[in-house]
Design a protein around this motif. Sequence first.
Motif, PDB file in Angstrom:
ATOM      1  N   ALA A  23       0.688  -1.057  -0.101  1.00  0.00           N
ATOM      2  CA  ALA A  23      -0.141  -0.001   0.120  1.00  0.00           C
ATOM      3  C   ALA A  23       0.713   1.381  -0.132  1.00  0.00           C
ATOM      4  CB  ALA A  23      -0.858   0.010   1.190  1.00  0.00           C
ATOM      5  N   VAL A  24       2.177   1.093  -0.073  1.00  0.00           N
ATOM      6  CA  VAL A  24       3.070   2.296   0.002  1.00  0.00           C
ATOM      7  C   VAL A  24       3.031   3.354  -1.244  1.00  0.00           C
ATOM      8  CG1 VAL A  24       5.248   2.912   0.161  1.00  0.00           C
ATOM      9  CG2 VAL A  24       4.800   1.178   1.345  1.00  0.00           C
ATOM     10  N   ARG A  25       2.434   3.040  -2.311  1.00  0.00           N
ATOM     11  CA  ARG A  25       2.388   3.929  -3.415  1.00  0.00           C
ATOM     12  C   ARG A  25       1.017   3.505  -4.112  1.00  0.00           C
ATOM     13  NH1 ARG A  25       7.879   4.009  -2.413  1.00  0.00           N
ATOM     14  NH2 ARG A  25       7.828   2.004  -3.418  1.00  0.00           N
ATOM     15  N   GLY A  65      13.000  -5.108   9.427  1.00  0.00           N
ATOM     16  CA  GLY A  65      12.358  -4.424  10.394  1.00  0.00           C
ATOM     17  C   GLY A  65      12.004  -2.821   9.638  1.00  0.00           C
ATOM     18  N   GLN A  66      10.727  -2.257   9.979  1.00  0.00           N
ATOM     19  CA  GLN A  66      10.769  -1.005   9.327  1.00  0.00           C
ATOM     20  C   GLN A  66      11.887  -0.044   9.922  1.00  0.00           C
ATOM     21  OE1 GLN A  66       8.943  -0.347   6.828  1.00  0.00           O
ATOM     22  NE2 GLN A  66       7.580  -2.134   6.947  1.00  0.00           N
ATOM     23  N   ASN A  67      12.173  -0.100  11.076  1.00  0.00           N
ATOM     24  CA  ASN A  67      13.280   0.667  11.583  1.00  0.00           C
ATOM     25  C   ASN A  67      13.960  -0.154  12.541  1.00  0.00           C
ATOM     26  OD1 ASN A  67      14.853   2.357  12.797  1.00  0.00           O
ATOM     27  ND2 ASN A  67      13.182   3.619  14.122  1.00  0.00           N
ATOM     28  N   ILE A  77      14.482   8.496  -1.628  1.00  0.00           N
ATOM     29  CA  ILE A  77      14.325   9.902  -1.285  1.00  0.00           C
ATOM     30  C   ILE A  77      12.779   9.960  -2.063  1.00  0.00           C
ATOM     31  CG2 ILE A  77      14.689  12.178  -2.635  1.00  0.00           C
ATOM     32  CD1 ILE A  77      17.668  11.395  -2.226  1.00  0.00           C
ATOM     33  N   ILE A  78      11.948  10.982  -1.641  1.00  0.00           N
ATOM     34  CA  ILE A  78      10.760  11.268  -2.227  1.00  0.00           C
ATOM     35  C   ILE A  78      10.901  12.495  -2.705  1.00  0.00           C
ATOM     36  CG2 ILE A  78       8.372  11.733  -1.636  1.00  0.00           C
ATOM     37  CD1 ILE A  78       8.496   9.856   0.689  1.00  0.00           C
ATOM     38  N   VAL A  79      10.365  12.653  -4.066  1.00  0.00           N
ATOM     39  CA  VAL A  79      10.379  13.962  -4.696  1.00  0.00           C
ATOM     40  C   VAL A  79       8.986  14.251  -4.770  1.00  0.00           C
ATOM     41  CG1 VAL A  79      10.488  14.885  -7.142  1.00  0.00           C
ATOM     42  CG2 VAL A  79      12.249  13.374  -6.134  1.00  0.00           C
ATOM     43  N   ILE A 122       8.444   9.215  -6.522  1.00  0.00           N
ATOM     44  CA  ILE A 122       7.487  10.342  -6.805  1.00  0.00           C
ATOM     45  C   ILE A 122       6.449  10.379  -5.606  1.00  0.00           C
ATOM     46  CG2 ILE A 122       5.648  11.807  -7.915  1.00  0.00           C
ATOM     47  CD1 ILE A 122       7.415  11.265 -10.370  1.00  0.00           C
ATOM     48  N   TYR A 123       6.139  11.273  -4.777  1.00  0.00           N
ATOM     49  CA  TYR A 123       5.234  11.339  -3.735  1.00  0.00           C
ATOM     50  C   TYR A 123       3.864  10.712  -4.208  1.00  0.00           C
ATOM     51  CZ  TYR A 123       1.659  12.980  -0.489  1.00  0.00           C
ATOM     52  OH  TYR A 123       0.481  13.005   0.395  1.00  0.00           O
ATOM     53  N   SER A 124       3.410  10.052  -3.523  1.00  0.00           N
ATOM     54  CA  SER A 124       1.973   9.309  -3.621  1.00  0.00           C
ATOM     55  C   SER A 124       1.065   9.565  -2.698  1.00  0.00           C
ATOM     56  CB  SER A 124       2.107   7.894  -4.086  1.00  0.00           C
ATOM     57  OG  SER A 124       1.081   7.198  -4.297  1.00  0.00           O
TER      58      SER A 124
HETATM   59  N1  SAH Z   1      10.412   1.968   7.043  1.00  0.00           N
HETATM   60  C1  SAH Z   1      11.189   2.340   6.036  1.00  0.00           C
HETATM   61  C2  SAH Z   1      10.532   2.769   4.790  1.00  0.00           C
HETATM   62  C3  SAH Z   1       9.269   1.783   4.164  1.00  0.00           C
HETATM   63  S1  SAH Z   1       8.392   2.427   2.964  1.00  0.00           S
HETATM   64  C4  SAH Z   1      11.942   3.491   6.397  1.00  0.00           C
HETATM   65  O1  SAH Z   1      11.408   4.497   7.120  1.00  0.00           O
HETATM   66  O2  SAH Z   1      13.153   3.714   5.670  1.00  0.00           O
HETATM   67  C5  SAH Z   1       9.815   2.357   1.566  1.00  0.00           C
HETATM   68  C6  SAH Z   1       9.935   3.892   0.790  1.00  0.00           C
HETATM   69  O3  SAH Z   1       8.928   4.094   0.377  1.00  0.00           O
HETATM   70  C7  SAH Z   1      10.387   4.777   1.962  1.00  0.00           C
HETATM   71  O4  SAH Z   1      11.525   5.213   2.433  1.00  0.00           O
HETATM   72  C8  SAH Z   1       9.851   6.210   1.353  1.00  0.00           C
HETATM   73  O5  SAH Z   1      10.858   6.794   0.559  1.00  0.00           O
HETATM   74  C9  SAH Z   1       8.759   5.541   0.250  1.00  0.00           C
HETATM   75  N2  SAH Z   1       7.449   5.950   0.528  1.00  0.00           N
HETATM   76  C10 SAH Z   1       6.789   5.799   1.563  1.00  0.00           C
HETATM   77  N3  SAH Z   1       5.506   6.392   1.623  1.00  0.00           N
HETATM   78  C11 SAH Z   1       5.511   7.006   0.300  1.00  0.00           C
HETATM   79  C12 SAH Z   1       4.399   7.762  -0.293  1.00  0.00           C
HETATM   80  N4  SAH Z   1       3.396   8.264   0.238  1.00  0.00           N
HETATM   81  N5  SAH Z   1       4.921   8.116  -1.373  1.00  0.00           N
HETATM   82  C13 SAH Z   1       6.134   7.998  -2.031  1.00  0.00           C
HETATM   83  N6  SAH Z   1       6.988   7.342  -1.592  1.00  0.00           N
HETATM   84  C14 SAH Z   1       6.604   6.697  -0.365  1.00  0.00           C
END
Ligand code: SAH
Length: 472
Positions: A80-82, A232-234, A336-338, A367-369
């Motif tokens: 679901a990230v993008r 892990g996510q972090n 990186i998010i643009v 690209i930001y989503s």
């Molecule tokens: N937990 C990891 C990242 C998980 S998501 C961390 O924090 O490093 C993987 C990557 O997807 C993120 O690092 C971010 O660059 C990207 N991402 C997350 N949400 C996004 C969104 N809404 N739009 C675009 N890129 C996104």
Amino acid sequence: MSYKRQTVDIEQIRRQEEICLQIFDRVTADGKHPLAMVDTYGCQQNEADSEKLRGYLQKMGFGFTQDEFQADVVVVNTCAVREHAEMRVLGNVGALNHTKKNNPNQIIAVCGCMVQQEHMAEKIKKSYPVVDLVFGPHELWHFPELLQKVMTGKKRVFATEKNDGAVAEGIPLQRDGSIKAWLSIMYGCNNFCTYCVVPYVRGRERSRLPENIVAEARQLVEAGYKDITLLGQNVNSYGKDLENGTDFADLLRMINDIPGDFLIRFMTSHPKDATEKLFRTMAECEKCAHQLHLPVQAGNDRILKVMNRVYNSEKYIQQVELARSYMPDLVLTTDIIVGFPGETDEEFEDTIRLCEKVRYDAMFTFIYSPRVGTPAASMPDPYTREQKQVHFDRLTETANRISAEKHKEYEGKTFRVLVDGETGRDEYNLSSRTNGGRLVHLKGSTELIGKFVNVKITGSNTWALYGEVENG
Ligand code: SAH
Ligand code: SF4
């Protein structure tokens, strides 16, 4: 935030295994050899979850196929990230209409992060009647029970309740390879970066107990795995929810103490809590790869603040310098998010400047989503997709140029690599990875697969290195 780490009782997992045997009897009756397909989208955590789904399916008597027309059960494990990932999933799930027409008894399950979002579960309920079973990441541990409900009840099953998540040990695993393995050390995320959906769909941070992780790592090493990636996510907040005081650096040391010749990698590290202790431990542990994925997301301090990343560019660069002072050969990558809402041309230039300064070995650029329910999705976003694309292309060019320059520095030098498979090409038939995780193409006997060898680098480009195996 008051949150108590939840666990799934081992008896409950045993019950799932009993259900697997009941399903086994059902699906293998009359000498049948049923097949399943597990289709995975998204991150390594999802890959690791799919290994659990396959572990259960194997216990139920299923063999595996990549052909959805052959499959009696199809499981689509979603991301679901993008938006792009969600579109691909929906397109592919829609196409399963054809396979079900062909085989009306086929069971179609959709699981993972995408369906943990209420609006997506609703969409599947209303618009994708072909789907029989929907379950979120928190329900994976009782997949056998859910599948049995579908098989016996002949009605659709939805299990996507809001949930903080629990730690479940003892789920059977069917791993993908025999050289490299994923090892989840914790689940969930508490960071709530304003653009990100992960904390909403994966629940609160919860760590596995160190003894369970070390036991699993030991089994992997004994089974011959040579490259273990802790997930892990972090990972840097590993152990904060445990009462035994073990932190991530301590865990690395415990795994490093397992006898054997193998490498430990990990991802992802949040810069806000990467510590000097971590970098020192990485440098001191001989099995720990000198590789760090340290997502910066943006180079501008205002944007970092609105993203809720809790560090600024100066602090980030200091961390990189500190890590490199302990490991001069560190391979550093980033995300990186643009085009975050409101990011101006000038703010974007700060990202370019940071990349030129840090000089990443590789960058993953997005690209930001906008994600439903996240704070960023309701921030004013005056820039067009076309404007964002111009920035994105510039960043990609910068990333590619720097990667190529960094790869060029490998030429003429010798590195120890782990040979991990075949490329399918004649000239450079083997693929391998350096300690830092860079891809090296080689020519050599397939008997080298699974072994560490020394390789002289003879060529390179943005994506890969090319080398020759050194004798002796
Ligand atoms: N937990 C990891 C990242 C998980 S998501 C961390 O924090 O490093 C993987 C990557 O997807 C993120 O690092 C971010 O660059 C990207 N991402 C997350 N949400 C996004 C969104 N809404 N739009 C675009 N890129 C996104
Ligand atoms: Fe998302 Fe931030 Fe958590 Fe990574 S740390 S999963 S980007 S909220």
